[in-house]
Design an enzyme around this catalytic site. Structure first.
Site, PDB file in Angstrom:
ATOM      1  N   TYR A   1       0.842  -1.197   0.000  1.00  0.00           N
ATOM      2  CA  TYR A   1       0.000   0.000   0.000  1.00  0.00           C
ATOM      3  C   TYR A   1       0.875   1.244   0.000  1.00  0.00           C
ATOM      4  O   TYR A   1       2.039   1.212   0.411  1.00  0.00           O
ATOM      5  CB  TYR A   1      -0.962   0.016   1.187  1.00  0.00           C
ATOM      6  CG  TYR A   1      -0.346  -0.179   2.553  1.00  0.00           C
ATOM      7  CD1 TYR A   1       0.213   0.875   3.269  1.00  0.00           C
ATOM      8  CD2 TYR A   1      -0.349  -1.449   3.147  1.00  0.00           C
ATOM      9  CE1 TYR A   1       0.752   0.687   4.524  1.00  0.00           C
ATOM     10  CE2 TYR A   1       0.202  -1.640   4.409  1.00  0.00           C
ATOM     11  CZ  TYR A   1       0.746  -0.566   5.093  1.00  0.00           C
ATOM     12  OH  TYR A   1       1.291  -0.759   6.338  1.00  0.00           O
TER      13      TYR A   1
ATOM     14  N   ASP B   1       2.206  -3.567  22.940  1.00  0.00           N
ATOM     15  CA  ASP B   1       2.958  -4.809  22.745  1.00  0.00           C
ATOM     16  C   ASP B   1       3.543  -5.356  24.034  1.00  0.00           C
ATOM     17  O   ASP B   1       3.809  -6.552  24.138  1.00  0.00           O
ATOM     18  CB  ASP B   1       4.090  -4.583  21.740  1.00  0.00           C
ATOM     19  CG  ASP B   1       3.600  -4.511  20.305  1.00  0.00           C
ATOM     20  OD1 ASP B   1       2.416  -4.792  20.069  1.00  0.00           O
ATOM     21  OD2 ASP B   1       4.412  -4.184  19.413  1.00  0.00           O
TER      22      ASP B   1
END
Length: 400
Positions: free
Chosen positions: A220, A299
């Protein structure tokens, strides 16, 4: 501002900077500790679906981010087996209006720079670069937080500490040393291309996914359309910790050289001269979200596979929920802070675990072979774009 309204955040990544802005919006003074001497790109592109972009816009970041972000017209899904496009999920401005927020693709460095700029401009946030969290201890006014800048070791008092320091979190390791990241057996390869190098059909504002046997490729545009971001994922045994190291281009070209892969993904991979690779690690389900006046975010607590495109999104959501519960509580150091952080964990645990499971499942689906790949392709065609997109509504439509 009273000392007991100071919250320390370890880590100046996407989650840590968003947490700082969110907490400051609730009236807290925030100190961000970042061990790096300067903020640099770690990774390239990322996707921000409406559940995440909505929160960033609510923090006043639209003007900083929108000029560098792209709203893709669609997500196209193709199969190496079917040799063509299976479906096209419509996004664009119409989908943004329905969701009440845009679907953005953006360079990670642009997002981090936008967040860092807002942090720099906020009078109640202090960003300390080259400053490593080291230790903590209870204090009558909250926590004594020990941090180091070079040879200078310092102790400060804060109401709470937020560990937003990534999957190799020092804060988590301090609290829960038995909770360690696990290697997934997958390696991600990242490359970028100057959009001017490519035919127009490959630079259109869309997210393109090619699925194949034991590998997939996502492409993308980023940087306001000036660059094209490529991420290829395939199995491997190399599992060095860290964000990225140089990768050997021929290794990746060979993995996609099979005749089953269409010309487009092979051409795109062949056009990249420089690749970076990183081993994909995840956090096992069930990691604790807090202990006392210390909370984990992003995370550090729920590192996940990137196949639902929600790693950054979940960290941004974490930051919003954390600031909400702390902002609502009549906080006094100690038990009230711990109670608020316990509520934060309860509010986040089930949703994040579900997203983690979806990401794992998506990875298995992308890499199917043989009859399973055929069944997958037929199912995607039968579902059609609107029903495929509707399956993501529980993620995209989330609101605080």
């Amino acid at each position: 501002m009273a000392l007991t309204r100071t919250i320390f955040v370890a880590g100046a990544g996407i989650g840590g900077l968003t947490a700082a802005l969110s907490l400051a919006s609730k009236g807290f003074r925030v100190v961000v500790l970042e061990k790096a001497e300067r903020l640099e790109e770690a990774g390239a592109g990322l996707q921000l679906s409406p559940n995440a972009s909505r929160l960033l816009i609510d923090l006043g970041l639209r003007e900083r981010l929108q000029p560098r972000a792209i709203t893709p017209e669609a997500i196209t899904i193709s199969s190496a087996r079917a040799r063509g496009e299976l479906t096209r999920l419509p996004l664009g401005e119409a989908a943004s209006e329905r969701a009440g927020a845009p679907y953005w693709v953006i360079h990670r460095a642009d997002l981090q720079a936008g967040l860092a700029g807002a942090v720099h401009d906020h009078p109640d946030i202090e960003l300390k670069l080259g400053c490593q969290f080291e230790d903590l201890a209870p204090h009558a006014k909250g926590l004594t937080i020990v941090h180091r800048s070079g040879n200078d070791r310092r102790q400060d008092i804060g109401l709470a500490l937020v560990g937003a320091d990534g999957i190799w979190s020092t804060v988590r390791n301090h609290l829960f040393p038995d909770r360690q990241p696990q290697f997934s057996g997958l390696i991600a390869w990242r490359g970028t291309l100057d959009a001017r190098q490519l035919p127009r059909e490959y630079t259109a504002p869309r997210v393109q996914l090619w699925m194949g046997p034991n590998a997939h490729l996502v492409v993308y545009p980023i940087s306001a359309g000036k660059q094209v971001n490529l991420v290829a994922v395939l199995p491997g045994t190399w599992n060095r910790p860290g964000w990225s190291v140089p990768g050997e281009p021929n290794e990746l070209k060979e993995a996609f050289a099979s005749a089953c892969w269409a010309g487009a993904p092979r051409m795109l991979i062949g056009a990249v001269d420089s690749w970076r690779k990183w081993a994909l690690f995840t956090m096992p389900a069930g990691c604790e979200w807090h202990e006392g006046s210390v909370a984990l975010l992003g995370d550090a607590v729920h590192g996940m596979l990137p196949f639902a495109a929600q790693g950054a999104g979940m960290a941004i959501e974490d930051a919003a929920v954390l600031s909400k519960v702390l902002g609502e509580a009549p906080l006094e150091p100690g038990a009230q802070v711990a109670s608020a952080l316990r509520r934060y964990g309860r509010m986040r645990r089930a949703r994040v675990a579900r997203v983690q499971r979806v990401a794992q499942q998506q990875g298995r689906i992308y890499h199917m072979r043989g009859a399973m790949a055929l069944a997958r392709d037929l199912a995607i065609r039968a579902l059609g774009p609107q029903r495929m997109l509707a399956r993501q509504a529980w993620i995209y439509d989330w609101r605080l």
